[in-house]
Write a protein that holds these residues in place. Structure first.
Motif, PDB file in Angstrom:
ATOM      1  N   THR A 109       2.733   2.122   6.863  1.00  0.00           N
ATOM      2  CA  THR A 109       3.629   2.744   5.891  1.00  0.00           C
ATOM      3  C   THR A 109       3.371   4.237   5.792  1.00  0.00           C
ATOM      4  N   ILE A 132       2.662   6.269   8.111  1.00  0.00           N
ATOM      5  CA  ILE A 132       3.199   7.048   9.235  1.00  0.00           C
ATOM      6  C   ILE A 132       4.639   6.635   9.562  1.00  0.00           C
ATOM      7  N   THR A 133       5.336   6.115   8.576  1.00  0.00           N
ATOM      8  CA  THR A 133       6.731   5.716   8.791  1.00  0.00           C
ATOM      9  C   THR A 133       7.576   6.899   9.251  1.00  0.00           C
ATOM     10  N   HIS A 134       7.382   8.060   8.625  1.00  0.00           N
ATOM     11  CA  HIS A 134       8.161   9.240   8.998  1.00  0.00           C
ATOM     12  C   HIS A 134       7.928   9.593  10.461  1.00  0.00           C
ATOM     13  N   GLN A 135       6.682   9.510  10.914  1.00  0.00           N
ATOM     14  CA  GLN A 135       6.379   9.828  12.303  1.00  0.00           C
ATOM     15  C   GLN A 135       7.025   8.815  13.261  1.00  0.00           C
ATOM     16  N   ARG A 138       9.787   7.186  12.721  1.00  0.00           N
ATOM     17  CA  ARG A 138      11.214   7.510  12.765  1.00  0.00           C
ATOM     18  C   ARG A 138      11.461   8.659  13.750  1.00  0.00           C
ATOM     19  N   GLU A 139      10.594   9.647  13.707  1.00  0.00           N
ATOM     20  CA  GLU A 139      10.731  10.780  14.629  1.00  0.00           C
ATOM     21  C   GLU A 139      10.591  10.306  16.076  1.00  0.00           C
ATOM     22  N   LEU A 150      14.807   1.192  12.493  1.00  0.00           N
ATOM     23  CA  LEU A 150      13.397   1.348  12.174  1.00  0.00           C
ATOM     24  C   LEU A 150      12.578   0.107  12.500  1.00  0.00           C
ATOM     25  N   ASN A 153      -0.092  13.629  18.459  1.00  0.00           N
ATOM     26  CA  ASN A 153       0.009  14.028  17.046  1.00  0.00           C
ATOM     27  C   ASN A 153      -1.249  13.683  16.265  1.00  0.00           C
TER      28      ASN A 153
END
Length: 376
Positions: free
Chosen positions: A313, A315-318, A320-321, A349, A371
């Motif tokens: 949760t 690193i959800t944004h990562q 998505r990227e 997702l 990253n």
């Protein structure tokens, strides 16, 4: 402000919020029988009469009856119509769920011996000739009352019996029907859409009953190579169709397909364009469709954060990227276009479905390393 919803017999004369509370499963009214049988009840956006066609001749008879009596028709397969077109009020509803099921015996493996032939006048060999032009050799016929659950089961049954040979591009939910999904484009996020194209791209031939009661079938009969323009399938030049001259005959073995009379004035080029995008039931009642099949490819489903964990949760944004780059800009991840096209997702997702050769997990690992996320 909510508007009142009046009816002649006084049912539901209240606001939308009040009406919701009066729905039978929340607060059953004392006069439930009267509530449900009141034809002026504005909550009942339902057709006046329902027919259950079994064969194409039933559809022809229903359409002719509706035309002669100035009745509007609505058509239902699965009922997945946001506009309510599949159950419109004051219409004659054709519910196609009892219509002939073709899929269980509908797979055709085309005979390569027809490659040097021309399209037959009755279009009997048109589907296979077009398939060969696309570099494919298998088709499946789907009836106007079959949903994807039935079609997928038919394909799986043959695959299990004969060895895994076939792949069908379709919708994610089995309750969705090719008879609505396809005619609105058909987004196959879980079934290899980025690899093979939209649902509508897989239509090879259409059989339908037009508003004038004529039973027709039609499809491309002339095409040209378009690879120089970047296309992987031929470009359609001419679409032709035929009409059934014995519409009352129920035995398909005895159906007669002939050139349509000139006074019918059917432009099959326009009809092909209109049907493949105009929505289910818009231009007629589709009784069956021939869909392209592909060679079976092994597939894998990659699930992110399922079931959820705190680490994922975070690193959800990562993710998505990463997923956006894998799908839209694969070169940024050192991923080939071929591997990128092999993967797709319906929700953007949680799940990613990949077919054949792909490197989704390897690319994700590289992304984490780059990253500095491998320890999270």
């Amino acid at each position: 402000m909510s508007s009142p919803r009046p009816s002649e017999n006084g049912h539901m004369n209240q606001t939308y919020e009040q009406a919701f509370q009066d729905l039978p499963y929340i607060n059953p009214p004392a006069d439930l029988a009267s509530w449900t049988s009141d034809p002026t009840n504005p909550s009942l956006n339902l057709p006046s009469k329902v027919l259950f066609p079994v064969v194409a001749s039933d559809v022809v008879a229903a359409v002719n009856f509706a035309r002669e009596n100035s009745l509007e028709i609505s058509v239902k397969n699965s009922g997945h119509s946001y506009q309510g077109a599949s159950s419109k009020k004051d219409t004659l509803l054709l519910n196609m769920n009892r219509f002939t099921h073709y899929a269980p015996t509908g797979i055709t493996d085309c005979d390569a011996s027809i490659l040097d032939t021309t399209v037959a006048e009755d279009l009997s060999n048109q589907p296979c000739l077009l398939s060969f032009a696309k570099g494919k050799s298998s088709l499946i016929r789907v009836g106007g009352g079959e949903n994807f659950d039935k079609v997928y089961r038919a394909v799986v049954a043959v695959n299990e019996a004969e060895g895994y040979k076939y792949h069908l591009v379709g919708g994610a939910a089995g309750t969705v029907s090719p008879m609505g999904w396809t005619w609105q484009g058909g987004l196959p996020g879980t079934m290899g859409g980025r690899l093979y194209g939209l649902g509508v791209d897989h239509v090879v031939q259409v059989e339908m009953v037009l508003p004038n009661g004529v039973h027709v079938k039609f499809g491309p009969t002339e095409w040209e190579d378009a690879s120089a323009d970047g296309f992987t399938v031929p470009r359609t030049k001419v679409v032709s169709g035929v009409c059934r001259s014995n519409p009352d005959e129920q035995d398909e073995e005895k159906w007669i397909w002939e050139r349509c009379p000139d006074d019918f004035d059917i432009d099959f080029n326009d009809l092909w364009f209109a049907v493949r995008g105009g929505g289910g039931g818009t231009w007629g009642v589709v009784t069956s469709v021939l869909l392209q099949l592909h060679d079976y490819l092994p597939f894998i489903t990659h699930a992110f954060n399922f079931p959820p964990t705190e680490e994922c949760t975070a690193i959800t944004h990562q993710f998505r990227e990463f997923q956006a780059k894998y799908m839209s800009a694969p070169s940024l991840l050192n991923v080939t276009k071929e591997h990128s096209f092999a993967c797709s997702s319906d929700d953007g997702l949680m799940f990613t479905m990949c077919y054949g050769e792909e490197d989704f997990m390897q690319a994700w690992t590289r992304f984490l390393d780059l990253n500095n996320l491998t320890d999270k």
